[in-house]
Design a protein around this motif. Structure first.
Motif, PDB file in Angstrom:
ATOM      1  N   ARG A  61       0.848  -1.189   0.000  1.00  0.00           N
ATOM      2  CA  ARG A  61       0.000   0.000   0.000  1.00  0.00           C
ATOM      3  C   ARG A  61       0.883   1.238   0.000  1.00  0.00           C
ATOM      4  NH1 ARG A  61      -1.102   3.381   3.882  1.00  0.00           N
ATOM      5  NH2 ARG A  61      -0.198   1.995   5.461  1.00  0.00           N
ATOM      6  N   PRO A  62       0.528   2.289  -0.761  1.00  0.00           N
ATOM      7  CA  PRO A  62       1.336   3.515  -0.761  1.00  0.00           C
ATOM      8  C   PRO A  62       1.533   4.052   0.658  1.00  0.00           C
ATOM      9  CG  PRO A  62      -0.277   3.596  -2.529  1.00  0.00           C
ATOM     10  CD  PRO A  62      -0.603   2.373  -1.714  1.00  0.00           C
ATOM     11  N   GLY A  63       2.781   4.356   0.990  1.00  0.00           N
ATOM     12  CA  GLY A  63       3.094   4.884   2.309  1.00  0.00           C
ATOM     13  C   GLY A  63       3.498   3.836   3.323  1.00  0.00           C
ATOM     14  N   ALA A  64       3.291   2.554   3.024  1.00  0.00           N
ATOM     15  CA  ALA A  64       3.643   1.492   3.969  1.00  0.00           C
ATOM     16  C   ALA A  64       5.155   1.288   3.991  1.00  0.00           C
ATOM     17  CB  ALA A  64       2.946   0.190   3.586  1.00  0.00           C
ATOM     18  N   THR A  65       5.698   1.016   5.174  1.00  0.00           N
ATOM     19  CA  THR A  65       7.132   0.754   5.305  1.00  0.00           C
ATOM     20  C   THR A  65       7.433  -0.745   5.364  1.00  0.00           C
ATOM     21  OG1 THR A  65       6.972   0.926   7.714  1.00  0.00           O
ATOM     22  CG2 THR A  65       7.533   2.925   6.494  1.00  0.00           C
ATOM     23  N   ASN A  66       6.423  -1.545   5.678  1.00  0.00           N
ATOM     24  CA  ASN A  66       6.572  -3.004   5.662  1.00  0.00           C
ATOM     25  C   ASN A  66       5.202  -3.617   5.434  1.00  0.00           C
ATOM     26  OD1 ASN A  66       5.365  -3.814   8.442  1.00  0.00           O
ATOM     27  ND2 ASN A  66       6.819  -2.187   8.950  1.00  0.00           N
ATOM     28  N   GLU A  67       5.170  -4.915   5.212  1.00  0.00           N
ATOM     29  CA  GLU A  67       3.908  -5.550   4.862  1.00  0.00           C
ATOM     30  C   GLU A  67       2.915  -5.558   6.019  1.00  0.00           C
ATOM     31  OE1 GLU A  67       4.424  -9.791   3.972  1.00  0.00           O
ATOM     32  OE2 GLU A  67       6.462  -9.564   4.701  1.00  0.00           O
ATOM     33  N   GLY A  68       3.411  -5.447   7.259  1.00  0.00           N
ATOM     34  CA  GLY A  68       2.497  -5.367   8.383  1.00  0.00           C
ATOM     35  C   GLY A  68       1.669  -4.093   8.371  1.00  0.00           C
ATOM     36  N   ASP A  69       2.203  -3.043   7.737  1.00  0.00           N
ATOM     37  CA  ASP A  69       1.480  -1.760   7.651  1.00  0.00           C
ATOM     38  C   ASP A  69       0.596  -1.677   6.409  1.00  0.00           C
ATOM     39  OD1 ASP A  69       2.881  -1.007   9.882  1.00  0.00           O
ATOM     40  OD2 ASP A  69       4.440   0.040   8.765  1.00  0.00           O
ATOM     41  N   SER A  70       0.703  -2.656   5.542  1.00  0.00           N
ATOM     42  CA  SER A  70       0.061  -2.577   4.236  1.00  0.00           C
ATOM     43  C   SER A  70      -1.213  -3.414   4.200  1.00  0.00           C
ATOM     44  CB  SER A  70       1.036  -3.075   3.159  1.00  0.00           C
ATOM     45  OG  SER A  70       0.420  -3.139   1.900  1.00  0.00           O
ATOM     46  N   LEU A  71      -2.253  -2.893   3.568  1.00  0.00           N
ATOM     47  CA  LEU A  71      -3.510  -3.613   3.416  1.00  0.00           C
ATOM     48  C   LEU A  71      -4.067  -3.404   2.021  1.00  0.00           C
ATOM     49  CD1 LEU A  71      -5.281  -2.834   6.828  1.00  0.00           C
ATOM     50  CD2 LEU A  71      -4.225  -4.990   6.136  1.00  0.00           C
ATOM     51  N   ALA A 104       1.653 -11.027  12.777  1.00  0.00           N
ATOM     52  CA  ALA A 104       2.485 -11.533  13.855  1.00  0.00           C
ATOM     53  C   ALA A 104       1.592 -11.875  15.041  1.00  0.00           C
ATOM     54  CB  ALA A 104       3.530 -10.503  14.260  1.00  0.00           C
ATOM     55  N   ILE A 105       1.752 -13.090  15.592  1.00  0.00           N
ATOM     56  CA  ILE A 105       0.959 -13.489  16.749  1.00  0.00           C
ATOM     57  C   ILE A 105       1.896 -14.003  17.849  1.00  0.00           C
ATOM     58  CG2 ILE A 105      -1.022 -14.077  15.308  1.00  0.00           C
ATOM     59  CD1 ILE A 105      -0.353 -17.000  15.755  1.00  0.00           C
ATOM     60  N   THR A 115       6.844 -14.944  22.296  1.00  0.00           N
ATOM     61  CA  THR A 115       7.444 -14.041  21.325  1.00  0.00           C
ATOM     62  C   THR A 115       6.506 -13.878  20.143  1.00  0.00           C
ATOM     63  OG1 THR A 115       9.433 -13.603  20.000  1.00  0.00           O
ATOM     64  CG2 THR A 115       8.648 -15.870  20.045  1.00  0.00           C
ATOM     65  N   ASN A 116       6.672 -12.798  19.406  1.00  0.00           N
ATOM     66  CA  ASN A 116       5.877 -12.578  18.201  1.00  0.00           C
ATOM     67  C   ASN A 116       6.450 -13.384  17.054  1.00  0.00           C
ATOM     68  OD1 ASN A 116       4.015 -10.757  19.282  1.00  0.00           O
ATOM     69  ND2 ASN A 116       5.354  -9.015  18.946  1.00  0.00           N
ATOM     70  N   VAL A 117       5.616 -14.176  16.413  1.00  0.00           N
ATOM     71  CA  VAL A 117       6.038 -15.021  15.295  1.00  0.00           C
ATOM     72  C   VAL A 117       5.270 -14.610  14.048  1.00  0.00           C
ATOM     73  CG1 VAL A 117       6.133 -17.372  14.392  1.00  0.00           C
ATOM     74  CG2 VAL A 117       6.607 -16.938  16.809  1.00  0.00           C
ATOM     75  N   PRO A 118       5.963 -14.396  12.920  1.00  0.00           N
ATOM     76  CA  PRO A 118       5.269 -14.014  11.688  1.00  0.00           C
ATOM     77  C   PRO A 118       4.547 -15.197  11.048  1.00  0.00           C
ATOM     78  CG  PRO A 118       7.643 -14.130  11.320  1.00  0.00           C
ATOM     79  CD  PRO A 118       7.430 -14.356  12.770  1.00  0.00           C
ATOM     80  N   ILE A 119       3.267 -15.002  10.767  1.00  0.00           N
ATOM     81  CA  ILE A 119       2.440 -16.003  10.077  1.00  0.00           C
ATOM     82  C   ILE A 119       2.131 -15.466   8.680  1.00  0.00           C
ATOM     83  CG2 ILE A 119       0.349 -17.394  10.180  1.00  0.00           C
ATOM     84  CD1 ILE A 119       2.162 -17.778  12.595  1.00  0.00           C
ATOM     85  N   ARG A 120       2.418 -16.254   7.672  1.00  0.00           N
ATOM     86  CA  ARG A 120       2.190 -15.818   6.288  1.00  0.00           C
ATOM     87  C   ARG A 120       1.151 -16.727   5.617  1.00  0.00           C
ATOM     88  NH1 ARG A 120       4.870 -12.440   3.283  1.00  0.00           N
ATOM     89  NH2 ARG A 120       6.627 -12.448   4.737  1.00  0.00           N
ATOM     90  N   GLY A 121       0.097 -16.122   5.139  1.00  0.00           N
ATOM     91  CA  GLY A 121      -0.892 -16.849   4.353  1.00  0.00           C
ATOM     92  C   GLY A 121      -0.551 -16.723   2.877  1.00  0.00           C
ATOM     93  N   VAL A 122      -0.321 -17.859   2.230  1.00  0.00           N
ATOM     94  CA  VAL A 122       0.155 -17.842   0.848  1.00  0.00           C
ATOM     95  C   VAL A 122      -0.829 -18.538  -0.078  1.00  0.00           C
ATOM     96  CG1 VAL A 122       2.571 -17.779   1.571  1.00  0.00           C
ATOM     97  CG2 VAL A 122       1.464 -19.986   1.185  1.00  0.00           C
ATOM     98  N   PHE A 338      13.025  -4.942  15.124  1.00  0.00           N
ATOM     99  CA  PHE A 338      12.262  -3.772  15.539  1.00  0.00           C
ATOM    100  C   PHE A 338      11.473  -3.143  14.395  1.00  0.00           C
ATOM    101  CE2 PHE A 338      15.824  -3.712  18.715  1.00  0.00           C
ATOM    102  CZ  PHE A 338      15.036  -4.101  19.781  1.00  0.00           C
ATOM    103  N   GLN A 339      11.733  -3.567  13.168  1.00  0.00           N
ATOM    104  CA  GLN A 339      10.968  -3.056  12.035  1.00  0.00           C
ATOM    105  C   GLN A 339       9.572  -3.677  12.008  1.00  0.00           C
ATOM    106  OE1 GLN A 339      13.150  -1.101  10.358  1.00  0.00           O
ATOM    107  NE2 GLN A 339      11.934  -0.275   8.679  1.00  0.00           N
ATOM    108  N   THR A 340       9.502  -4.981  12.354  1.00  0.00           N
ATOM    109  CA  THR A 340       8.222  -5.699  12.316  1.00  0.00           C
ATOM    110  C   THR A 340       7.801  -6.205  13.686  1.00  0.00           C
ATOM    111  OG1 THR A 340       9.378  -7.769  11.803  1.00  0.00           O
ATOM    112  CG2 THR A 340       8.625  -6.436   9.944  1.00  0.00           C
ATOM    113  N   PHE A 341       8.690  -6.087  14.697  1.00  0.00           N
ATOM    114  CA  PHE A 341       8.438  -6.568  16.054  1.00  0.00           C
ATOM    115  C   PHE A 341       8.102  -8.058  16.068  1.00  0.00           C
ATOM    116  CE2 PHE A 341       7.676  -1.997  16.313  1.00  0.00           C
ATOM    117  CZ  PHE A 341       8.470  -1.671  17.393  1.00  0.00           C
ATOM    118  N   THR A 342       8.827  -8.827  15.284  1.00  0.00           N
ATOM    119  CA  THR A 342       8.652 -10.268  15.238  1.00  0.00           C
ATOM    120  C   THR A 342       9.978 -10.965  15.507  1.00  0.00           C
ATOM    121  OG1 THR A 342       9.029 -10.297  12.836  1.00  0.00           O
ATOM    122  CG2 THR A 342       6.743 -10.165  13.600  1.00  0.00           C
ATOM    123  N   GLU A 343       9.877 -12.222  15.962  1.00  0.00           N
ATOM    124  CA  GLU A 343      11.058 -13.035  16.222  1.00  0.00           C
ATOM    125  C   GLU A 343      11.736 -13.393  14.900  1.00  0.00           C
ATOM    126  OE1 GLU A 343      13.429 -15.789  18.800  1.00  0.00           O
ATOM    127  OE2 GLU A 343      12.163 -14.042  19.157  1.00  0.00           O
TER     128      GLU A 343
END
Length: 389
Positions: A61-71, A104-105, A115-122, A338-343
């Motif tokens: 999404r325009p303006g997002a710095t990482n995929e966690g900020d993007s929708l 991240a959950i 800890t926060n772990v990234p979950i990716r739906g593909v 610290f960019q995504t706050f995930t392990e």
């Protein structure tokens, strides 16, 4: 102008072996700490940059710095995937692109705590896009539209329930681990599941990004500008390499700042130790200095001789500190990005750059510690030096 023989300096260090060892060990400890932090930063940075590709586009999404900020809405992802001519096609004419969900959950670590772990739906096409970045080491790929997940090898031993054959509950839905995969990049610290099932289980109806293999020769800058101003499906485009490199900035700054702070504190102590050692040597060797000056050696060669001795101490400490940190190379560890706050799990990388920087810093410490004593030795008058002896 004659210089003092180097053998004189080596013999002097050998005679004063106790103070020499103390100084070398002090510098080595400083270098080991600095090299360890630099190796940590190098390993983290390498994790994100070595696997990044320039032929894969990441749409946010325009303006997002990482995929966690993007929708993205489903309609927007369909437009990007189906209508962009810059996206490559497979032999069947299907776009080599996939919409992915990311969240991240909190999960429990095998060592205790959470800890926060990234979950990716593909989607199925994700495996085609990322084919060169994934290698299954156990089990099999997940089946579409199933409650199955695959886990990065670096993460499987760190999270409870993430080993092959186990069941991991995400929110309230049990998912079965059917595969363990290896990735040299950050995917190795992720859990992958079917995009639809992950979306339902984690209540994430929107997508976070689109990844696609681009047609060779695509003008990335022109395409990015066009998408930014697109009225139907505006998007921010980065190459995978650009995107992954951007995810290292904050933690890299933190680690480098930590290394600089520790190097400053411990380096200051090492400089004082070196200065005291050389000043003590200066006091004990006044007669020798007087003899050197009486034999015709000018102040500059005397200064250079003492400074060379201090440099040798720094070099020896640097080499010893570098050797002490070598066993860390390849050692697995983990921390929070610290960019995504995930392990994220990665390995220490004791690279030539780390070693050269650390040894160079040690030599600098030796020079700083020996500068004042060398200057005092060069300023001595032969008569006064001989009288002190």
């Amino acid at each position: 102008m004659a210089f003092v023989p180097l053998s004189y300096n080596f013999k002097s260090l050998a005679v004063r072996w106790s103070s020499t060892v103390l100084t070398v060990v002090g510098i080595a400890a400083t270098v080991a700490v600095l090299a360890g932090v630099l190796a940590l930063q190098s390993g983290f940075e390498r994790l994100f940059t070595q696997s990044g590709r320039t032929d894969i586009g990441v749409f946010l999404r325009p303006g997002a710095t990482n995929e966690g900020d993007s929708l993205f809405q489903r309609e927007s992802t369909d437009l990007l995937i189906k209508e962009l001519p810059e996206i490559a096609r497979d032999d069947a004419g299907r776009p080599l692109a996939s919409a992915e969900r990311y969240l991240a959950i909190r999960l429990t670590k095998t060592t205790g705590g959470e800890t926060n772990v990234p979950i990716r739906g593909v989607q199925p096409m994700s495996f085609e896009v990322h084919r060169s970045e994934l290698k299954f080491v156990a089990g099999r790929p997940l089946r579409p539209n199933s409650d199955e997940i695959i886990v990065g090898e670096a993460l499987s031993s760190r999270i409870l329930g993430a080993a092959l054959g186990q069941t991991l509950v995400l929110n309230t839905t049990p998912f079965h681990v059917v595969g363990i995969f290896r990735s040299d990049g950050p995917f190795g610290s992720e859990i992958w599941g079917d995009a639809n099932r992950i979306g339902d289980a984690l209540e994430r109806p929107l997508y976070n990004r689109v990844v696609a293999k681009l047609v060779p020769g695509t003008d990335i800058a022109a395409l990015a500008l066009r998408l930014e101003n697109d009225e139907r499906a505006p998007a921010k485009l980065l190459t995978e390499l650009q995107y992954l490199s951007g995810q290292t900035e904050i933690l890299s700054v933190v680690l480098l700042s930590l290394g600089a702070f520790l190097a400053l504190v411990m380096g200051t102590a090492a400089v004082f130790t070196g200065t005291n050692t050389m000043l003590a040597a200066l006091s004990a060797r006044s007669h020798e200095i007087g003899v050197l000056l009486s034999l015709g050696f000018r102040p500059l060669p005397v200064f250079a001789s003492f400074l060379f001795e201090a440099t040798l101490l720094g070099l020896a400490g640097g080499v010893l500190g570098a050797l002490a940190v070598l066993p860390l190379n390849g050692l697995q560890t983990g921390t929070t990005n610290f960019q995504t706050f995930t392990e994220v799990a990665f390995a220490f990388q004791v690279t030539p750059r780390v070693l050269i920087t650390s040894v160079g810093f040690a030599v600098l410490l030796g020079i700083l510690g020996g500068a004042i004593p060398a200057w005092r030795a060069a300023r001595m008058r032969p008569v006064d030096a001989l009288r002190r002896g």
